[in-house]
Scaffold this active site. Structure first.
Site, PDB file in Angstrom:
ATOM      1  N   HIS A 158      33.302 -31.534 -51.476  1.00  0.00           N
ATOM      2  CA  HIS A 158      32.363 -31.332 -50.201  1.00  0.00           C
ATOM      3  C   HIS A 158      32.091 -32.976 -49.742  1.00  0.00           C
ATOM      4  O   HIS A 158      31.290 -33.014 -48.966  1.00  0.00           O
ATOM      5  CB  HIS A 158      31.201 -30.807 -50.473  1.00  0.00           C
ATOM      6  CG  HIS A 158      31.499 -29.243 -50.580  1.00  0.00           C
ATOM      7  ND1 HIS A 158      31.041 -28.740 -51.858  1.00  0.00           N
ATOM      8  CD2 HIS A 158      31.919 -28.389 -50.103  1.00  0.00           C
ATOM      9  CE1 HIS A 158      31.507 -27.433 -52.015  1.00  0.00           C
ATOM     10  NE2 HIS A 158      32.116 -27.067 -50.663  1.00  0.00           N
ATOM     11  N   HIS A 159      32.882 -33.839 -50.030  1.00  0.00           N
ATOM     12  CA  HIS A 159      32.807 -35.419 -49.393  1.00  0.00           C
ATOM     13  C   HIS A 159      33.058 -35.233 -47.955  1.00  0.00           C
ATOM     14  O   HIS A 159      32.567 -36.152 -47.528  1.00  0.00           O
ATOM     15  CB  HIS A 159      33.589 -36.160 -50.333  1.00  0.00           C
ATOM     16  CG  HIS A 159      34.989 -36.394 -50.100  1.00  0.00           C
ATOM     17  ND1 HIS A 159      35.850 -35.353 -50.241  1.00  0.00           N
ATOM     18  CD2 HIS A 159      35.761 -37.095 -49.226  1.00  0.00           C
ATOM     19  CE1 HIS A 159      37.055 -35.623 -49.805  1.00  0.00           C
ATOM     20  NE2 HIS A 159      37.039 -36.644 -49.030  1.00  0.00           N
ATOM     21  N   LYS A 181      39.169 -27.441 -46.507  1.00  0.00           N
ATOM     22  CA  LYS A 181      40.392 -26.918 -45.983  1.00  0.00           C
ATOM     23  C   LYS A 181      41.534 -26.629 -46.858  1.00  0.00           C
ATOM     24  O   LYS A 181      41.725 -27.387 -47.751  1.00  0.00           O
ATOM     25  CB  LYS A 181      41.093 -28.244 -44.893  1.00  0.00           C
ATOM     26  CG  LYS A 181      42.168 -27.572 -44.119  1.00  0.00           C
ATOM     27  CD  LYS A 181      41.601 -27.005 -42.477  1.00  0.00           C
ATOM     28  CE  LYS A 181      42.798 -26.427 -41.881  1.00  0.00           C
ATOM     29  NZ  LYS A 181      43.254 -25.222 -42.308  1.00  0.00           N
ATOM     30  N   LYS A 213      45.456 -34.926 -50.807  1.00  0.00           N
ATOM     31  CA  LYS A 213      46.347 -34.806 -49.606  1.00  0.00           C
ATOM     32  C   LYS A 213      45.362 -35.393 -48.361  1.00  0.00           C
ATOM     33  O   LYS A 213      46.133 -36.252 -47.495  1.00  0.00           O
ATOM     34  CB  LYS A 213      46.695 -33.339 -49.314  1.00  0.00           C
ATOM     35  CG  LYS A 213      48.210 -33.164 -48.505  1.00  0.00           C
ATOM     36  CD  LYS A 213      48.235 -31.766 -48.484  1.00  0.00           C
ATOM     37  CE  LYS A 213      48.954 -31.196 -49.997  1.00  0.00           C
ATOM     38  NZ  LYS A 213      49.353 -29.905 -49.786  1.00  0.00           N
ATOM     39  N   LYS A 222      41.195 -24.067 -51.479  1.00  0.00           N
ATOM     40  CA  LYS A 222      42.510 -23.131 -51.454  1.00  0.00           C
ATOM     41  C   LYS A 222      41.930 -21.766 -51.842  1.00  0.00           C
ATOM     42  O   LYS A 222      40.924 -21.414 -52.314  1.00  0.00           O
ATOM     43  CB  LYS A 222      43.461 -23.512 -52.839  1.00  0.00           C
ATOM     44  CG  LYS A 222      44.671 -23.130 -52.551  1.00  0.00           C
ATOM     45  CD  LYS A 222      45.649 -23.959 -51.358  1.00  0.00           C
ATOM     46  CE  LYS A 222      46.808 -23.403 -51.300  1.00  0.00           C
ATOM     47  NZ  LYS A 222      47.697 -24.616 -50.514  1.00  0.00           N
ATOM     48  N   SER A 249      47.259 -28.479 -38.810  1.00  0.00           N
ATOM     49  CA  SER A 249      46.311 -27.760 -38.790  1.00  0.00           C
ATOM     50  C   SER A 249      45.007 -28.515 -38.459  1.00  0.00           C
ATOM     51  O   SER A 249      44.216 -27.976 -37.731  1.00  0.00           O
ATOM     52  CB  SER A 249      45.782 -27.267 -40.398  1.00  0.00           C
ATOM     53  OG  SER A 249      46.664 -26.258 -40.672  1.00  0.00           O
TER      54      SER A 249
HETATM   55  P1  NAD Z   1      56.932 -18.877 -48.251  1.00  0.00           P
HETATM   56  O1  NAD Z   1      56.011 -17.661 -49.006  1.00  0.00           O
HETATM   57  O2  NAD Z   1      56.989 -19.045 -46.914  1.00  0.00           O
HETATM   58  O3  NAD Z   1      58.173 -19.238 -49.089  1.00  0.00           O
HETATM   59  C1  NAD Z   1      58.363 -19.483 -50.607  1.00  0.00           C
HETATM   60  C2  NAD Z   1      59.889 -19.098 -50.706  1.00  0.00           C
HETATM   61  O4  NAD Z   1      60.151 -19.517 -52.023  1.00  0.00           O
HETATM   62  C3  NAD Z   1      60.168 -17.671 -50.730  1.00  0.00           C
HETATM   63  O5  NAD Z   1      61.381 -17.299 -49.656  1.00  0.00           O
HETATM   64  C4  NAD Z   1      60.575 -17.176 -52.173  1.00  0.00           C
HETATM   65  O6  NAD Z   1      61.318 -16.189 -52.135  1.00  0.00           O
HETATM   66  C5  NAD Z   1      61.043 -18.446 -52.695  1.00  0.00           C
HETATM   67  N1  NAD Z   1      61.033 -18.595 -54.158  1.00  0.00           N
HETATM   68  C6  NAD Z   1      60.025 -18.038 -54.977  1.00  0.00           C
HETATM   69  N2  NAD Z   1      60.496 -18.558 -56.287  1.00  0.00           N
HETATM   70  C7  NAD Z   1      61.479 -18.994 -56.187  1.00  0.00           C
HETATM   71  C8  NAD Z   1      62.429 -19.459 -57.171  1.00  0.00           C
HETATM   72  N3  NAD Z   1      62.152 -19.168 -58.453  1.00  0.00           N
HETATM   73  N4  NAD Z   1      63.454 -20.272 -56.926  1.00  0.00           N
HETATM   74  C9  NAD Z   1      63.985 -20.100 -55.618  1.00  0.00           C
HETATM   75  N5  NAD Z   1      63.049 -19.762 -54.578  1.00  0.00           N
HETATM   76  C10 NAD Z   1      61.995 -19.170 -54.931  1.00  0.00           C
HETATM   77  O7  NAD Z   1      55.958 -20.080 -48.772  1.00  0.00           O
HETATM   78  P2  NAD Z   1      55.667 -21.611 -48.365  1.00  0.00           P
HETATM   79  O8  NAD Z   1      54.784 -21.442 -47.259  1.00  0.00           O
HETATM   80  O9  NAD Z   1      57.238 -22.125 -47.558  1.00  0.00           O
HETATM   81  O10 NAD Z   1      55.216 -22.396 -49.156  1.00  0.00           O
HETATM   82  C11 NAD Z   1      56.085 -23.190 -50.160  1.00  0.00           C
HETATM   83  C12 NAD Z   1      55.533 -24.028 -51.098  1.00  0.00           C
HETATM   84  O11 NAD Z   1      55.051 -25.010 -50.120  1.00  0.00           O
HETATM   85  C13 NAD Z   1      54.177 -23.567 -51.770  1.00  0.00           C
HETATM   86  O12 NAD Z   1      54.188 -24.423 -53.117  1.00  0.00           O
HETATM   87  C14 NAD Z   1      53.150 -23.961 -50.941  1.00  0.00           C
HETATM   88  O13 NAD Z   1      51.884 -24.246 -51.719  1.00  0.00           O
HETATM   89  C15 NAD Z   1      53.712 -25.336 -50.392  1.00  0.00           C
HETATM   90  N6  NAD Z   1      53.058 -25.680 -49.242  1.00  0.00           N
HETATM   91  C16 NAD Z   1      53.227 -24.828 -47.902  1.00  0.00           C
HETATM   92  C17 NAD Z   1      52.394 -24.989 -46.665  1.00  0.00           C
HETATM   93  C18 NAD Z   1      52.591 -24.384 -45.554  1.00  0.00           C
HETATM   94  O14 NAD Z   1      52.267 -24.611 -44.405  1.00  0.00           O
HETATM   95  N7  NAD Z   1      53.147 -23.090 -45.678  1.00  0.00           N
HETATM   96  C19 NAD Z   1      51.947 -26.342 -46.587  1.00  0.00           C
HETATM   97  C20 NAD Z   1      51.893 -27.313 -47.641  1.00  0.00           C
HETATM   98  C21 NAD Z   1      52.541 -26.993 -48.885  1.00  0.00           C
END
Ligand code: NAD
Length: 473
Positions: A65-66, A71, A95, A107, A364
């Site tokens: 909460h700094h 978010k 981040k 989160k 965002s």
């Molecule tokens: P998403 O659900 O849209 O996509 C994830 C994909 O990974 C899916 O298609 C899934 O089938 C695939 N997957 C799962 N396990 C797998 C494996 N073992 N091997 C290969 N593919 C696999 O999720 P996303 O939003 O793209 O998020 C992906 C990563 O990015 C997460 O770690 C998330 O925390 C991070 N992230 C997402 C955002 C965002 O804006 N969505 C922002 C920052 C970080």
């Protein structure tokens, strides 16, 4: 740093933190406060499923909460647990500090496999999750602002916004309670692609530094760089798309059903279409190699590996078989601490998650600002800029006697749209932050990797916030 025997993602984040903290000058109490998760809310609620009921496990963690609001995204996954949500919340804090987004980290997690629920059931779960957050004051434009993460997207964010609005009638800024909303519900242009676009920019920025590419045996620039991407969801598919746009060749793709590879490059659009039609990337005609075990896809020959699925994909078990020179962590926590150490010791370079995937939270932030100001970017100045530019061009043409072509005129005159402003703000943030991190690394010869440098930078910024609050002298 050893692989965590108990597989604690939060401990992994803390061990990266502790390693970096030794290069800062802050008292241990302050470091403990920065590292700890401030609030962990665990709850359960029932939903109707078929003829009976099912109890859903869920979490919201506010790590720091700094800054307010906090978010962070909401993960929908059957594997989600408290430790994972704490780790992801902590990464959000660091981040935001790295990319100068004025939020604390948070989160959320909902323990479900989305494939096992109807859309109506997913809506019930999401709305009930939001109600639980409202009841405990864990959501609000000035309190805690969720966003999409693994397994969630615009649709879920709309349900959250609508539920929050319904429970807070007349609250002027209520649409700022969640980001990643569709444009029709006051989302922002470019948010969906922002994380992947940011990943591609971070990689481009990194490989453009000739001095850093030389020890890796790589030429500077993205042109022709061979990339493998794991995960074709929001982040992975967009990262691959923009990397191709910037000149790279995607040679390998991995999804949960398997992996495909072609050293001459894969046509991303065709692969996506094939997957849509058949439900799998396997069997794609343009692939020379395919693997039923998706993990094998990570180990194929390439310059850059982009894990964009989940945490703990690159560990001591497979790091020695990874052939990439650069790992760009599009997912959160894809590389274990021991694997990261070994990769760097053998001369590899890691673009750390807390910077690499920060494009999502950056945009965002823009969406939240748009919701608070109740006006879209570019609305007030686009036409004004166009008129001013037109007057200037007319004057220059008159004074010089040189006339611009229609295309030249429209290029010079045009005011910026919301999408152009968002992409420009994102690009500026990613470029600037990369060089800030690199500067910290190069200014302290005890630091030999970008993650440690990024943590040092984040810790120092958060420490200053606490000091400014008068909590620490
Ligand atoms: P998403 O659900 O849209 O996509 C994830 C994909 O990974 C899916 O298609 C899934 O089938 C695939 N997957 C799962 N396990 C797998 C494996 N073992 N091997 C290969 N593919 C696999 O999720 P996303 O939003 O793209 O998020 C992906 C990563 O990015 C997460 O770690 C998330 O925390 C991070 N992230 C997402 C955002 C965002 O804006 N969505 C922002 C920052 C970080």
């Amino acid at each position: 740093m050893a692989d965590n025997a108990n597989q604690s993602f939060f401990n992994d984040v803390c061990s990266f933190f502790d390693h970096a903290a030794q290069y800062t000058q802050h008292p241990s109490g302050l470091l403990d406060q920065i590292k700890a998760c401030n609030s962990v809310y665990r709850f359960r609620f029932p939903i109707r499923k078929g003829d009976g009921f099912e109890v859903i496990d869920a979490w919201r963690v506010e790590h720091s909460h700094h800054m307010s609001p906090t978010k962070g995204g909401i993960r929908y996954s059957e594997m989600v647990n408290e430790d994972e949500v704490m780790a992801l919340a902590a990464l959000m804090t660091y981040k935001c500090a790295i990319v100068n987004v004025p939020f604390g980290g948070a989160k959320g997690g909902i323990k479900i496999n989305t494939k096992n629920y109807t859309i109506a059931e997913l809506e019930t779960i999401t709305r009930r999750y939001t109600v639980e957050l409202v009841k405990k004051n864990f959501i609000g434009p000035a309190i805690d602002v969720p966003a999409p993460d693994y397994g969630s997207g615009e649709r879920e964010m709309s349900w959250i916004a609508d539920t929050y609005n319904t429970m807070n009638p007349g609250q002027l800024d209520s649409l700022g309670c969640v980001t990643g909303k569709p444009i029709s519900l006051h989302g922002i242009m470019g948010r969906k692609e922002a994380t992947g676009r940011g990943v591609a920019i971070s990689i481009r920025e990194c490989v453009d530094v000739a001095e850093d590419m030389k020890p890796l045996g790589l030429t500077p620039g993205l042109d022709g760089k061979r990339v493998i991407v794991q995960g074709l969801g929001n982040v992975g598919s967009n990262a691959a798309k923009f990397l191709i746009e910037f000149g790279a060749t995607v040679v390998g793709l991995c999804e949960y059903e398997g992996a495909i590879y072609n050293e001459d490059g894969l046509d991303l659009k065709e692969v996506m279409e094939h997957r849509k039609e058949t439900g799998s990337i396997l069997g794609f005609g343009g692939a020379r190699l395919q693997f039923a075990n998706p993990a094998e896809g990570l180990e194929q020959d390439c310059d850059i590996l982009v894990p964009a699925a989940l945490e703990n994909q690159i560990t001591s078990a497979n790091i020695d078989r990874i052939q990439a020179k650069i790992i760009a962590e599009a997912a959160n926590g894809p590389t274990s601490p021991e694997a990261a150490d070994r990769f760097i010791a053998k001369g590899g370079l890691i673009i750390p998650d807390m910077y690499c995937n920060a494009g999502g939270v950056t945009v965002s932030y823009f969406e939240w600002l748009k919701n608070l100001s109740h006006v879209s970017f570019g609305r007030m100045d686009k036409r004004y800029d166009e008129t001013a530019n037109k007057n200037l061009v007319n004057l220059v043409e008159k004074l010089t006697g040189v006339s611009l072509s229609t295309e030249q005129r429209s290029l010079v005159i045009r005011g910026a749209s919301e999408l152009e402003l968002v992409n420009s703000g994102l690009e500026e943030t990613m470029i600037h932050s990369y060089h800030d991190i690199r500067h910290v690394k190069n200014n302290d010869n005890r630091i030999n990797d970008l993650r440690t440098a990024a943590f040092v930078m984040a810790i120092n910024k958060i420490a200053v916030s606490y000091m400014n609050m008068g909590i620490w002298p």
